[in-house]
Design an enzyme around this catalytic site. Structure first.
Site, PDB file in Angstrom:
ATOM      1  N   HIS A 177       3.062  -3.760  10.283  1.00 49.61           N
ATOM      2  CA  HIS A 177       3.866  -4.064   9.090  1.00 49.61           C
ATOM      3  C   HIS A 177       4.784  -5.247   9.379  1.00 49.61           C
ATOM      4  O   HIS A 177       6.019  -5.134   9.314  1.00 49.61           O
ATOM      5  CB  HIS A 177       4.695  -2.831   8.710  1.00 49.61           C
ATOM      6  CG  HIS A 177       4.798  -2.599   7.227  1.00 49.61           C
ATOM      7  ND1 HIS A 177       3.728  -2.180   6.474  1.00 49.61           N
ATOM      8  CD2 HIS A 177       5.847  -2.744   6.357  1.00 49.61           C
ATOM      9  CE1 HIS A 177       4.105  -2.062   5.207  1.00 49.61           C
ATOM     10  NE2 HIS A 177       5.381  -2.406   5.115  1.00 49.61           N
ATOM     11  N   TYR A 233      -7.489   5.815   0.148  1.00 51.49           N
ATOM     12  CA  TYR A 233      -7.100   4.668   0.980  1.00 51.49           C
ATOM     13  C   TYR A 233      -5.900   5.040   1.851  1.00 51.49           C
ATOM     14  O   TYR A 233      -5.903   4.833   3.071  1.00 51.49           O
ATOM     15  CB  TYR A 233      -6.777   3.508   0.038  1.00 51.49           C
ATOM     16  CG  TYR A 233      -6.331   2.216   0.658  1.00 51.49           C
ATOM     17  CD1 TYR A 233      -7.107   1.542   1.604  1.00 51.49           C
ATOM     18  CD2 TYR A 233      -5.139   1.610   0.245  1.00 51.49           C
ATOM     19  CE1 TYR A 233      -6.698   0.311   2.117  1.00 51.49           C
ATOM     20  CE2 TYR A 233      -4.730   0.387   0.741  1.00 51.49           C
ATOM     21  CZ  TYR A 233      -5.518  -0.252   1.682  1.00 51.49           C
ATOM     22  OH  TYR A 233      -5.114  -1.468   2.185  1.00 51.49           O
TER      23      TYR A 233
END
Length: 296
Positions: free
Chosen positions: A224, A260
């Site tokens: 991230h 997902y």
């Protein structure tokens, strides 16, 4: 773009009832119910059996279809324009919707045509424009066969984060958390070394393209590296590498977002890459079918 059960039935040579049952059973990726009617993605392909195929089963099929597609290339300018224009609208809509953008598919198309949608925020408009510019840049990188690098990742992110000028193309400097996720992103001081490790592992990987991309995507999102726009940037990076390898780009549907998210959790909780790899394989197979059907 979506079609009705009746339209899908005629397209695939099935009964309306059979198509409806396939929708109920979750056998048509991206299909969703609106009131009493089913909406089916226009690029959905006819299910070949009663089960989703695993990545292992689809790899040889995908490789065979890719070879057929390569033999039909180069595509004409008109063919490329048709494929890219339709894909861009749906890809931009779905990728932004996964991240919370409320523009509909039709509204996304209108914004891409230069129109403004009343009662929708400036931020949502800029997310559409930024994503379009990022995908245009990715297509340029594909034509140059540019190797993936930290600079390219930052450049793609720069286009994606069109609404936040101070954060564009810049690794975050503060800790973050992903709400509801099983994994916590790395601390800011670890971002650069972790990104270097990720790129090195990716470049030296001998895994098949599907597993390789699934692993890269999950680990990129796990790091991230940016304060915002990581998901959109990550999905663009997947398509950059797929397209360089000769595959059509894929579009993870907003309606598949729970699967997902669960694929990320499976990897970090159980070290299991199969959920994401299977999802990628199905999407690649569907896109290959669409390209080949258009060329036929």
């Amino acid at each position: 773009m979506y079609i009705t059960v009746n339209q899908a039935a005629k397209k695939w040579g099935l009964s309306d009832r059979r198509v409806r049952n396939l929708c109920v059973a979750g056998k048509i990726p991206g299909a969703y119910r609106e009131g009493r009617a089913w909406k089916i993605p226009s690029d959905a392909t006819k299910p070949t059996d009663g089960r989703y195929k695993s990545k292992e089963a689809l790899i040889p099929i995908i490789e065979e279809k890719l070879e057929i597609l390569k033999k039909r290339r180069p595509l004409t300018e008109g063919e490329l324009e048709r494929l890219n224009e339709e894909f861009l609208v749906e890809f931009t809509y779905n990728s932004n919707a996964i991240e919370g953008n409320t523009l509909t598919l039709r509204e996304t198309d209108m914004v891409l045509r230069g129109l403004t949608i009343d009662q929708k925020s400036f931020k949502e408009h800029m997310e559409v424009i930024g994503h379009k510019e990022a995908f245009d840049y990715v297509r340029q990188l594909v034509s140059e066969n540019a190797p993936i690098s930290e600079k390219i990742i930052k450049d793609i992110h720069y286009f994606v984060l069109a609404d936040k000028k101070d954060d564009r193309g810049v690794f975050r400097r503060v800790p973050v958390r992903i709400m509801g996720a099983a994994h916590e992103p790395v601390q800011p001081y670890l971002i650069i070394p972790k990104m270097e490790e990720l790129l090195e592992r990716y470049k030296s990987s001998e895994e098949d393209i599907v597993t390789k991309m699934a692993r890269f995507h999950i680990e990129f999102e796990g790091i991230h590296p940016f304060i915002d726009g990581n998901g959109r940037t990550g999905r663009l990076l997947v398509n950059l590498e797929l397209m360089k390898a000769g595959f059509p780009p894929i579009d993870i549907k907003f309606t598949d977002r729970l699967k997902y998210y669960q694929a990320f959790d499976e990897y970090y909780a159980n070290d299991d890459i199969s959920a994401m790899a299977d999802m990628f394989a199905r999407y690649i197979n569907q896109r290959l079918d669409l390209y080949l059907s258009i060329l036929d």
